[in-house]
Design a protein around this motif. Sequence first.
Motif, PDB file in Angstrom:
ATOM      1  N   VAL A 246       0.871  -1.077   0.128  1.00 12.95           N
ATOM      2  CA  VAL A 246      -0.070   0.089  -0.051  1.00 12.95           C
ATOM      3  C   VAL A 246       0.772   1.417  -0.019  1.00 12.95           C
ATOM      4  CG1 VAL A 246      -1.819   1.488   1.365  1.00 12.95           C
ATOM      5  CG2 VAL A 246      -1.986  -1.158   1.063  1.00 12.95           C
ATOM      6  N   ALA A 247       1.947   1.388   0.757  1.00 11.00           N
ATOM      7  CA  ALA A 247       2.822   2.458   0.969  1.00 11.00           C
ATOM      8  C   ALA A 247       3.511   2.761  -0.251  1.00 11.00           C
ATOM      9  CB  ALA A 247       3.796   2.356   2.110  1.00 11.00           C
ATOM     10  N   LEU A 248       3.765   1.729  -1.319  1.00 10.87           N
ATOM     11  CA  LEU A 248       4.729   2.102  -2.548  1.00 10.87           C
ATOM     12  C   LEU A 248       3.772   2.524  -3.665  1.00 10.87           C
ATOM     13  CD1 LEU A 248       6.534  -1.173  -2.659  1.00 10.87           C
ATOM     14  CD2 LEU A 248       7.481   0.882  -1.879  1.00 10.87           C
ATOM     15  N   VAL A 249       2.272   2.285  -3.240  1.00  7.63           N
ATOM     16  CA  VAL A 249       1.353   2.803  -4.417  1.00  7.63           C
ATOM     17  C   VAL A 249       1.655   4.514  -4.926  1.00  7.63           C
ATOM     18  CG1 VAL A 249      -1.005   3.093  -5.273  1.00  7.63           C
ATOM     19  CG2 VAL A 249       0.115   0.795  -4.396  1.00  7.63           C
ATOM     20  N   ARG A 302      12.858  -4.096  10.391  1.00  6.95           N
ATOM     21  CA  ARG A 302      12.393  -2.854  11.140  1.00  6.95           C
ATOM     22  C   ARG A 302      12.829  -1.543  10.960  1.00  6.95           C
ATOM     23  NH1 ARG A 302      13.509  -5.142  16.170  1.00  6.95           N
ATOM     24  NH2 ARG A 302      11.657  -6.477  15.700  1.00  6.95           N
ATOM     25  N   ALA A 303      14.256  -1.360  10.714  1.00  4.66           N
ATOM     26  CA  ALA A 303      14.893  -0.129  10.213  1.00  4.66           C
ATOM     27  C   ALA A 303      14.432   0.398   9.037  1.00  4.66           C
ATOM     28  CB  ALA A 303      16.473  -0.235  10.222  1.00  4.66           C
ATOM     29  N   ALA A 304      14.150  -0.581   8.044  1.00  3.39           N
ATOM     30  CA  ALA A 304      13.755  -0.343   6.636  1.00  3.39           C
ATOM     31  C   ALA A 304      12.130   0.214   6.749  1.00  3.39           C
ATOM     32  CB  ALA A 304      13.728  -1.712   5.849  1.00  3.39           C
ATOM     33  N   LEU A 305      11.420  -0.373   7.482  1.00  2.00           N
ATOM     34  CA  LEU A 305      10.043   0.240   7.654  1.00  2.00           C
ATOM     35  C   LEU A 305      10.083   1.527   7.906  1.00  2.00           C
ATOM     36  CD1 LEU A 305       8.212  -2.826   9.058  1.00  2.00           C
ATOM     37  CD2 LEU A 305       8.027  -1.853   6.712  1.00  2.00           C
ATOM     38  N   LEU A 306      11.011   2.106   9.037  1.00  2.00           N
ATOM     39  CA  LEU A 306      11.068   3.316   9.679  1.00  2.00           C
ATOM     40  C   LEU A 306      11.573   4.253   8.598  1.00  2.00           C
ATOM     41  CD1 LEU A 306      11.028   5.316  12.107  1.00  2.00           C
ATOM     42  CD2 LEU A 306      13.417   4.675  12.576  1.00  2.00           C
ATOM     43  N   LEU A 396      -1.631   8.823   3.203  1.00  2.00           N
ATOM     44  CA  LEU A 396      -2.065   7.313   3.578  1.00  2.00           C
ATOM     45  C   LEU A 396      -1.004   6.436   3.356  1.00  2.00           C
ATOM     46  CD1 LEU A 396      -5.562   7.703   1.744  1.00  2.00           C
ATOM     47  CD2 LEU A 396      -5.345   7.572   4.093  1.00  2.00           C
ATOM     48  N   GLY A 397      -0.215   6.518   2.234  1.00  2.00           N
ATOM     49  CA  GLY A 397       0.903   5.522   2.058  1.00  2.00           C
ATOM     50  C   GLY A 397       1.946   5.551   3.420  1.00  2.00           C
ATOM     51  N   GLY A 398       2.334   6.577   3.631  1.00  2.00           N
ATOM     52  CA  GLY A 398       3.025   6.672   4.951  1.00  2.00           C
ATOM     53  C   GLY A 398       2.266   6.036   6.219  1.00  2.00           C
ATOM     54  N   GLY A 399       1.024   6.350   6.316  1.00  2.00           N
ATOM     55  CA  GLY A 399       0.384   5.840   7.545  1.00  2.00           C
ATOM     56  C   GLY A 399       0.270   4.510   7.414  1.00  2.00           C
ATOM     57  N   ALA A 400       0.189   3.749   6.255  1.00  2.00           N
ATOM     58  CA  ALA A 400       0.290   2.291   6.144  1.00  2.00           C
ATOM     59  C   ALA A 400       1.551   1.463   6.582  1.00  2.00           C
ATOM     60  CB  ALA A 400      -0.050   1.821   4.554  1.00  2.00           C
ATOM     61  N   VAL A 401       2.615   2.125   5.898  1.00  2.00           N
ATOM     62  CA  VAL A 401       4.143   1.465   6.172  1.00  2.00           C
ATOM     63  C   VAL A 401       4.241   2.002   7.812  1.00  2.00           C
ATOM     64  CG1 VAL A 401       5.459   3.578   5.795  1.00  2.00           C
ATOM     65  CG2 VAL A 401       6.227   1.156   5.599  1.00  2.00           C
ATOM     66  N   GLY A 402       3.738   3.203   8.161  1.00  2.00           N
ATOM     67  CA  GLY A 402       3.719   3.284   9.892  1.00  2.00           C
ATOM     68  C   GLY A 402       2.868   2.081  10.691  1.00  2.00           C
TER      69      GLY A 402
END
Length: 418
Positions: A246-249, A302-306, A396-402
Amino acid sequence: MTNADLKPHAGARPHPRPVSASRETSSKQHSSQRTWRYAAAGLSASLVGLGLARFSYTPLIPALIAAKWFSASDVVYLGAANLAGYLAGALAARSVASRIGAVRALRAMMLLATLSFFASSSPVSFTWFFAWRFLSGLTGGIIMVLAASVILPHTSAARRGIVGGVIFAGVGLGVAASGTLVPLLLQQGLQQSWYGLGVLSALLTLASWWNWPAEAKSDTPLSQTKPRQTSAIAGTLLIQYGLNAVALVPHMVFIVDFVARGLGQGIAAGSRYWVLYGLGAIVGPLVTGHLGDRAGFGPALRAALLIEAAAVLLPTVSTAPLSLIVSSLVVGGFTPGIVPLVLGRIHELVPHSAEQQRATWSHATTSFALFQAAAAYGFSWIYAQTGGDYPVLFALGGGAVGLALAIDLALALATRKA
């Protein structure tokens, strides 16, 4: 000096050449060469089935409309056919592999992807083109599931991350080619562009044909340590991987249009950021794979998601050129770069069963495809309803990966307490 002095002392043994050490070194070198041959085959497969079959279509869209092959609305549906095919391929991959073998399936999918380029070189009908776009997506889904699961069991644990990175660098090469090679091919004509992609795909298929592993690695007995806990963590990983899709879209679908029309900088400027996105996608899996090998795949993920959350959200904070450059490069890097981290994490969670690893990775790929397709359509709807509010999409994309990161931290805390 006498002849006696030249002879070895009585009872003294000459130091033999360490034959076993020499053989061991030679064996390691042979194993290393074999590993990189496998990785090159995997890179070729991901470039053909994922990089070219999916991403080369995007820059061909204006030409398809201008040549009156299809209407603008038809082109959107044809793009969706590839996503649908990708999902079908992810679901069918293990069944296909069990029937004809994983390596044969990979070769067949590369041939099918090659054929799809030549079949798309003429607008026979909408149904014809839709079927071949669907099949090109199908090849990508099957290759995504099978390529790494065939190669990684033959790879030492210390190299698993970097080898996975090499395999999926093909996706990044496809993104880069879509912004560089395809425009050059279009100068020769639309039909010639499809021929050019078909020839490139055929050459890659031929080059990789004899570089796949000769046989699948057999399973070792399953470890019974904490199976429920492992199952729960693996299930959570599937959700995190889907949220990452979702975050990549927003970048994958909207970054060029955001720069070109949203910021009023024109198509040429938007295309430059797409090339940066592609460059990041080439380097990304190599960097993340190496990080996973060095730090462990759990902490690396974990670091990658941040980092990814910050990069996706960056356009909502600043639209300065430097901010957009950083955001495009980093998010582009994580588009394929998240793959070796999730793969490596699966191998950590299920360390003793190649078949269970393949099953879990198949489920992860399906989760990614479902979330990505839903996000692509959902974000398009939100874009239309908000009158083109791009920052909402990035938020919204940032919220998904957060959310994916929050889930990971919560699970780690719960596991530690347990």
